[in-house]
Write a protein that holds these residues in place. Structure first.
Motif, PDB file in Angstrom:
ATOM      1  N   GLU A 155     -49.987 -53.408 -46.745  1.00  0.00           N
ATOM      2  CA  GLU A 155     -50.613 -52.132 -47.129  1.00  0.00           C
ATOM      3  C   GLU A 155     -51.941 -51.997 -46.397  1.00  0.00           C
ATOM      4  O   GLU A 155     -52.255 -50.975 -45.791  1.00  0.00           O
ATOM      5  CB  GLU A 155     -50.911 -52.117 -48.638  1.00  0.00           C
ATOM      6  N   CYS A 203     -49.980 -52.070 -58.343  1.00  0.00           N
ATOM      7  CA  CYS A 203     -48.600 -51.936 -57.878  1.00  0.00           C
ATOM      8  C   CYS A 203     -47.654 -52.021 -59.066  1.00  0.00           C
ATOM      9  O   CYS A 203     -47.664 -53.005 -59.805  1.00  0.00           O
ATOM     10  CB  CYS A 203     -48.269 -53.033 -56.870  1.00  0.00           C
ATOM     11  N   CYS A 223     -47.014 -47.697 -51.188  1.00  0.00           N
ATOM     12  CA  CYS A 223     -48.246 -47.918 -51.948  1.00  0.00           C
ATOM     13  C   CYS A 223     -49.490 -47.468 -51.183  1.00  0.00           C
ATOM     14  O   CYS A 223     -50.430 -46.969 -51.783  1.00  0.00           O
ATOM     15  CB  CYS A 223     -48.375 -49.381 -52.352  1.00  0.00           C
ATOM     16  N   HIS A 252     -46.945 -58.035 -49.265  1.00  0.00           N
ATOM     17  CA  HIS A 252     -47.084 -56.620 -49.660  1.00  0.00           C
ATOM     18  C   HIS A 252     -48.494 -56.065 -49.464  1.00  0.00           C
ATOM     19  O   HIS A 252     -48.693 -55.073 -48.771  1.00  0.00           O
ATOM     20  CB  HIS A 252     -46.598 -56.444 -51.098  1.00  0.00           C
ATOM     21  N   HIS A 253     -49.480 -56.697 -50.087  1.00  0.00           N
ATOM     22  CA  HIS A 253     -50.839 -56.148 -49.987  1.00  0.00           C
ATOM     23  C   HIS A 253     -51.430 -56.285 -48.579  1.00  0.00           C
ATOM     24  O   HIS A 253     -52.158 -55.413 -48.119  1.00  0.00           O
ATOM     25  CB  HIS A 253     -51.747 -56.814 -51.026  1.00  0.00           C
ATOM     26  N   TRP A 275     -41.355 -50.363 -48.568  1.00  0.00           N
ATOM     27  CA  TRP A 275     -42.173 -50.551 -49.776  1.00  0.00           C
ATOM     28  C   TRP A 275     -43.673 -50.534 -49.466  1.00  0.00           C
ATOM     29  O   TRP A 275     -44.468 -49.893 -50.164  1.00  0.00           O
ATOM     30  CB  TRP A 275     -41.750 -51.896 -50.402  1.00  0.00           C
ATOM     31  N   TYR A 320     -55.862 -49.129 -58.362  1.00  0.00           N
ATOM     32  CA  TYR A 320     -54.446 -48.985 -58.021  1.00  0.00           C
ATOM     33  C   TYR A 320     -53.737 -50.284 -58.364  1.00  0.00           C
ATOM     34  O   TYR A 320     -54.140 -51.357 -57.909  1.00  0.00           O
ATOM     35  CB  TYR A 320     -54.248 -48.675 -56.529  1.00  0.00           C
TER      36      TYR A 320
HETATM   37 ZN   LIG Z   1     -47.851 -51.913 -53.964  1.00  0.00          ZN
END
Ligand SMILES: [Zn+2]
Length: 451
Positions: free
Chosen positions: A240, A28, A211, A236-237, A207, A26
């Motif tokens: 997630e 982004c 993901c 971000h990660h 956001w 995956y």
């Molecule tokens: Zn992402």
């Protein structure tokens, strides 16, 4: 055995695949509200090299890369320009894939759009609320990071250390958050903004929720590899991953992050490379392979400075490879096994492309010597060079003679540039490009080649 640095454990370790011979990645993808910049180009090329190399090794790669087609910046631009937001996302997405095509980046196998998965995002957020780890405020629904025992694992920072950094400053309603680092899973929409229904009120997904839903939906739990630029590692990660931990679902087994492009935006960059400020400018001014060559000669985890000196060096290195391809075009043979084995050894060690490229150039030198002396080994070395270049996505072209008209225009372009008549220089460049030439600016002046 292919080994890769894992950002989570901070060690180079074998990339263990959930299913033998099949790799699920995956990556982004872009938030489509403006033109792609050099950092986007770097990320897509790094993972294109990874994918091509592993496919060359016989692994079946599924590369899922999303399009974030709903975001505050998209809405802001739509309002500013008085256009429907979908107009912006559609246009930017087509510009994105056009640029990636020119860079020689293969299309992802799956391109999920965030807006196609809103229902699943709402369901996931509902599960988090039911589990008591997410809560609604007056402006959205937030994840409680204190409910995630190892929050900060990817950032390699504890929650206390992060507090010193101020947490997530971008969200509204900070006063209602239980912890400053809590982040929005769902944002309520203001009147006139795009909105989807939810049990907590109309709005759009955050956001980080997009993901996690798309990766788990398409690749399933415990998927092999999650990738992106170093700037995505936190928040971000991390965020997630926090959602998957809070859901009790296993997430990516391995995390890979590529380094920054230094001076990609702003003053320094524009000074160092003339009027090149984004990826499209770079593609208009140089052979698209030059950026790939520059990145191959840099380790993917190191920062890279994109400047006139190293772009020139890449153009020159490509010219050397092209000249070699032209000179050896009539030789056919089976790629030399020992040469390929060394290449594999280097690439399997955390994608060591700088040393792999040095090995390719060594092989070119050996092959040239063999050709000069009429040695029968030449054909096997030539075939090995093509194999290795193909494995990292470099296509070698034959040299094409430059016609007189193009030569005259190239000289006029140099003169115009020297006289700082950039309008004239741009006009001449456009004429040459319309005639099918790739126009490169080098220290020695304008160089022309065919794609
Ligand atoms: Zn992402």
């Amino acid at each position: 055995m292919f080994a890769l640095y894992d950002t989570l454990t901070r060690e180079v370790k074998p990339l263990a695949m959930r299913e033998k011979g099949k790799l699920g990645i995956y990556l982004c993808g872009p938030t489509v509200y403006g033109p792609p910049h050099l950092g986007h180009g770097r990320a897509t090329i790094v993972y294109d090299v990874l994918r091509r190399y592993l496919e060359w090794r016989g692994i079946e790669v599924r590369l899922v890369s999303n399009i974030t087609d709903i975001d505050d910046r998209i809405i802001e631009r739509a309002n500013r320009e008085g256009r429907p937001w979908q107009d912006i996302t559609h246009k930017c997405e087509s510009v994105w894939f056009d640029a990636m095509g020119r860079l020689g980046v293969q299309q992802p196998t799956d391109i999920p759009h965030a807006t196609e998965y809103v229902q699943q995002m709402v369901e996931m957020i509902g599960t988090l609320v039911e589990r008591g780890v997410a809560y609604a405020t007056s402006d959205g629904v937030y994840l409680s990071v204190e409910s995630v025992p190892d929050y900060g694992a990817l950032a390699h920072q504890s929650l206390d250390e992060m507090l010193a950094g101020g947490g997530d400053r971008e969200v509204l309603g900070a006063g209602e958050k239980r912890h400053p680092a809590d982040f929005a899973l769902w944002k309520f929409s203001k009147p006139g903004e795009p909105s989807w229904p939810s049990p907590w009120g109309g709005g759009r997904p955050g956001w980080h929720s997009e993901c996690v839903v798309m990766s788990l939906e398409l690749l399933g739990e415990g998927f092999d590899l999650h990738c992106g630029g170093a700037d995505l590692r936190f928040p971000h990660h991390e965020n997630e991953r926090a959602q998957s931990v809070a859901l009790g679902r296993s997430f990516a087994r391995h995390w890979m992050h590529n380094g920054f492009v230094v001076d990609a935006e702003g003053e320094k960059m524009s000074k160092s490379l003339g009027n090149v400020t984004n990826l499209l400018d770079l593609l208009d001014h140089y052979d698209a392979r030059a950026y790939r060559m520059l990145l191959l000669q840099t380790h993917y985890r190191s920062p890279v400075k994109v400047g006139q000196d190293n772009i020139d060096a890449s153009v020159k290195a490509l010219a050397g490879l092209d000249a070699f391809a032209a000179r050896s075009a009539t030789l056919n043979g089976k790629a030399d096994a020992e040469t390929l084995a060394r290449f594999v050894e280097l690439m399997d060690n955390d994608l060591d492309t700088p040393n792999a490229m040095a090995h390719i150039f060594d092989t070119v030198r050996q092959a040239n010597t063999a050709i000069d002396s009429g040695d029968a080994a030449a054909a096997g070395l030539v075939a090995a060079v093509h194999e290795m270049c193909g494995a990292v996505g470099l296509t070698l072209g034959a040299i094409v003679a430059v016609d007189d008209d193009a030569k005259v225009k190239a000289a006029a372009l140099d003169a115009a540039r020297a006289a700082k008549d950039f309008a004239k220089a741009d006009a001449l460049r456009n004429e040459l490009q319309s005639a099918g030439w790739i126009v490169e600016t080098t220290k020695a002046g304008t160089a022309l080649r065919r794609a």
